[in-house]
Design an enzyme around this catalytic site. Structure first.
Site, PDB file in Angstrom:
ATOM      1  CB  CYS A 276       7.592 -19.377 -32.387  1.00  0.00           C
ATOM      2  SG  CYS A 276       9.087 -18.540 -31.767  1.00  0.00           S
TER       3      CYS A 276
ATOM      4  CG  HIS B 260       6.745 -21.736 -28.114  1.00  0.00           C
ATOM      5  ND1 HIS B 260       6.631 -22.449 -29.287  1.00  0.00           N
ATOM      6  CD2 HIS B 260       7.852 -20.959 -28.246  1.00  0.00           C
ATOM      7  CE1 HIS B 260       7.629 -22.127 -30.090  1.00  0.00           C
ATOM      8  NE2 HIS B 260       8.377 -21.230 -29.489  1.00  0.00           N
TER       9      HIS B 260
END
Length: 523
Positions: free
Chosen positions: A354, A446
Site C-alpha cells: 500500500c 493488504h
C-alpha cells in the site's frame, strides 16, 4: 436471549477488545446469535467489509469470533489519525472529511474545505450510532459492545457516544475490565465508578480482572473489599496468557503479540530461518499484514528504524501508512531510503504494501493526504502515484506466483504502472495490481499474505534470492491459527468468568439497587 452488554475498561489497552471477542466466542458456542459493536474507534488498522465499507480490524476479528460477516453497522464511526491534531472521519464505512480533535469532540475546530460532518461534532453522531446498534439488536440475540479508553474521561463525557453515552441511551449494563498486570487495578476500578454520575453508576454492574498472574486465592480478599466498597460483583479473574491479542487498534507495541506468533514453537522445516525486517514508518497502518509471515515456522519478524538493521534481513517490508509522503521523508531522514535503494539494486528482496508500494515508485502527486504536491519517490519501481479524493475500498481476488490470492484495498493513491512485471493478475494474463522488478515487489493489497499458497510461494522466492535453505511449512493455515486464537479467548471466559452471572447480566441488564459511590461526576 435478547440482550446486550458494554465492555468498558479502566484504561486503553486494558483488554476490552480481547474480552469482547472472548465473550462473543463463548456465546456463539452456546447457540446464541451474537454480533460485536463499537460505536467509535480510533485506529490505523482497518478492514474492508464485503460491501466495501471500512471498519476497525478489531471489530472484523470480533465478527469472526461471532462467526458472522463483518458490516459497517458494527463500527459506524472510525477515526484514522493523520497526525497529532487531526483524523480522517469514516462514517458508516466511508470517509467524510478531516477534523481536528477539538472540532470532533466539541471545540471550535472545523471540517476540511467542502466537507461537513453532521455539523462537525461527535455528539451529533449519537443518533446514527444508536440506529446502527438498534438494527443489530433487532437482528441478533445479543450484541456485545466495546467501549473506548475509559468511561471516566470526565472531560469528554458531555459528548460521549462510545462509553456511558451509548450505555445510557441503549440501557446497556456495563462490565469494567482492568489490567492487573499494570498494577493499581483496585484503585482503577473504584475510581472509575466514583467519577461517574449517579445515572451512569446505575449501569455499571461490576468488574472483570484481566492478566492475573499467580494464586487467585491471594486476590480474593481484595475482591471482597472491592465488593464492600462498591456493592458490585467481580465477574471473573482471567489469568495472564501469552498470545491472546487480536488485531487491536494502534501502536507498534501491540503488533505481533498474538497467538500467530507467540504460540509458534515449531522449528524451521528447512535448515535456515528467514529474517524479515519491517520499517517502522510513521502512521503505520495495517501492520498486521506481517502477522501472516510471523505465523510461519522459522520466520523471524522484527520492526526496525535504522539502516544498519537491514543488513542481515532476508526480506525488508515497507508497510502501509496513513502518511505516505511523511513516511517517505522519514525514511530519507534516517538513511533508510538509501539503504532500500541499494538493497533493491543488489537484487535483495523488498516488499512494499500500500503506502510502502507508493514509496517505492518514481513519483507521487499528493494534493489530498499531505497536500505536498509533487514528491519524488525512491524510484525502485516504475510507478507514478496520484492521490484521488475518493478512497479505494475493495475486496479483490486474483492470482500471483501461480497461486490464488485474496486481499483488501484501502488507499487514496492511484498507481500508474509504466513497466516491470505484473505482480497480481486475474489468472488470464491481465494485471490487477502491483508490479515487480527483479526481487522488489509492490502491491496495494493488504492481507494478501494470509493466502497460504501464495505466502508459501512468495517465501520460497525470498529464500532463493537470499540464499537461505529455508522451506515453508506445507501445512500452516493462517485461518486455522486465527480460529484457534479465538477459541482460546472463548475458553478463558468459559473457564475463568462467572458465566451464569454474565448470562443474566446480558439478558436482564444491570442489577437493581446498585449503590452510589461518591463523589460522582463533577458538576
Amino acid at each position: 436471549m435478547n440482550g446486550g452488554l458494554l465492555v468498558a475498561g479502566t484504561t486503553s489497552d486494558a483488554g476490552k477488545s480481547v474480552v469482547t471477542a472472548g465473550i462473543c466466542r463463548w456465546l456463539v458456542r452456546q447457540g446464541v446469535k451474537v454480533a460485536p459493536f463499537k460505536a467509535q474507534n480510533m485506529s490505523l488498522n482497518s478492514f474492508v467489509t464485503r460491501e466495501g465499507a471500512e471498519i476497525g480490524r478489531a471489530q472484523a476479528m470480533q465478527a469472526q469470533a461471532c462467526r458472522v460477516e463483518p458490516t459497517a453497522l458494527m463500527n459506524p464511526v472510525l477515526l484514522k489519525p493523520g497526525g497529532e491534531q487531526s483524523s480522517q472521519v469514516v462514517l458508516l464505512g466511508k470517509p467524510v472529511g478531516e477534523l481536528s480533535a477539538r472540532g470532533f469532540f466539541g471545540g471550535s475546530g472545523g471540517a476540511s474545505p467542502g466537507k461537513r460532518l453532521h455539523g462537525g461534532r461527535q455528539q451529533r453522531l449519537l443518533g446514527t450510532v444508536l440506529d446502527c446498534l438498534a438494527e443489530l439488536r433487532g437482528t441478533y440475540d445479543a450484541v456485545i459492545c466495546e467501549g473506548a479508553g475509559s468511561p471516566a474521561e470526565i472531560n469528554l463525557r458531555r459528548t460521549d457516544i462510545v462509553n456511558m453515552g451509548i450505555a445510557r441511551n441503549a440501557r446497556l449494563p456495563v462490565l469494567v475490565v482492568g489490567d492487573i498486570d499494570r498494577g493499581g487495578v483496585f484503585a482503577s476500578f473504584f475510581g472509575t465508578v466514583a467519577l461517574l454520575s449517579r445515572e451512569d453508576q446505575e449501569l455499571v454492574a461490576g468488574f472483570l480482572v484481566n492478566k492475573f498472574r499467580g494464586d487467585v486465592s491471594l486476590l480474593e480478599p481484595g475482591l471482597d473489599m472491592l465488593h464492600g466498597l462498591t456493592g458490585r460483583h467481580t465477574y471473573g479473574v482471567l489469568p495472564f496468557r501469552h498470545g491472546l491479542g487480536i488485531d487491536e487498534e494502534d501502536g507498534l507495541r501491540v503488533s505481533l503479540r498474538g497467538t500467530v506468533r507467540e504460540s509458534n514453537t515449531s522449528p524451521p522445516v528447512g535448515e535456515d530461518v528467514l529474517r524479515v525486517a519491517v520499517c517502522a514508518v510513521p502512521l503505520m497502518s495495517n501492520f498486521t499484514d506481517v502477522d501472516a509471515l510471523a505465523a510461519e515456522p522459522g520466520v523471524v519478524v522484527r520492526f526496525v528504524d535504522r539502516p544498519e538493521e537491514l543488513a542481515d534481513a532476508d526480506l525488508v517490508v515497507i508497510p502501509g501508512t496513513r502518511g505516505t509522503v511523511r513516511a517517505l521523508a522519514w525514511l530519507r531522514e534516517r538513511g533508510l531510503a538509501d539503504a532500500l535503494v541499494r538493497r533493491a539494486a543488489e537484487g535483495r528482496p523488498v516488499l512494499g504494501v500500500c503506502g510502502g508500494f507508493q514509496i517505492l515508485g518514481e513519483h507521487i502527486e499528493d494534493e489530498v493526504e499531505s497536500r505536498a504536491g509533487s514528491v519524488p519517490g525512491l524510484g525502485v519501481l516504475p510507478v507514478r502515484v496520484r492521490f484521488a479524493r475518493e478512497k479505494t475500498l475493495t475486496r479483490p481476488v486474483g492470482e500471483a506466483l501461480g497461486e490464488r490470492v485474496e486481499g483488501y484495498e484501502i488507499h487514496h493513491g492511484v498507481a500508474s504502472i509504466e513497466g516491470g512485471e505484473a505482480f497480481i493478475s486475474d489468472g488470464e494474463g491481465h494485471s490487477l495490481d502491483g508490479c515487480r522488478v527483479g526481487r522488489t515487489w509492490g502491491t496495494h493489497w493488504h492481507g494478501s499474505l494470509e493466502s497460504d499458497g501464495f505466502r508459501r510461494a512468495f517465501l520460497r522466492e525470498v529464500a532463493a534470492a537470499a540464499g537461505r535453505r529455508f522451506v515453508p511449512a506445507p501445512d500452516t493455515s493462517f485461518a486455522a491459527l486465527r480460529e484457534e486464537q479465538l477459541d482460546r479467548l472463548g475458553d478463558l471466559i468459559e473457564q475463568h468468568a462467572d458465566t451464569d452471572a454474565l448470562w443474566r447480566l446480558i439478558e436482564s441488564g444491570a442489577p437493581q439497587g446498585l449503590p452510589f459511590i461518591p463523589p460522582g461526576a463533577p458538576a
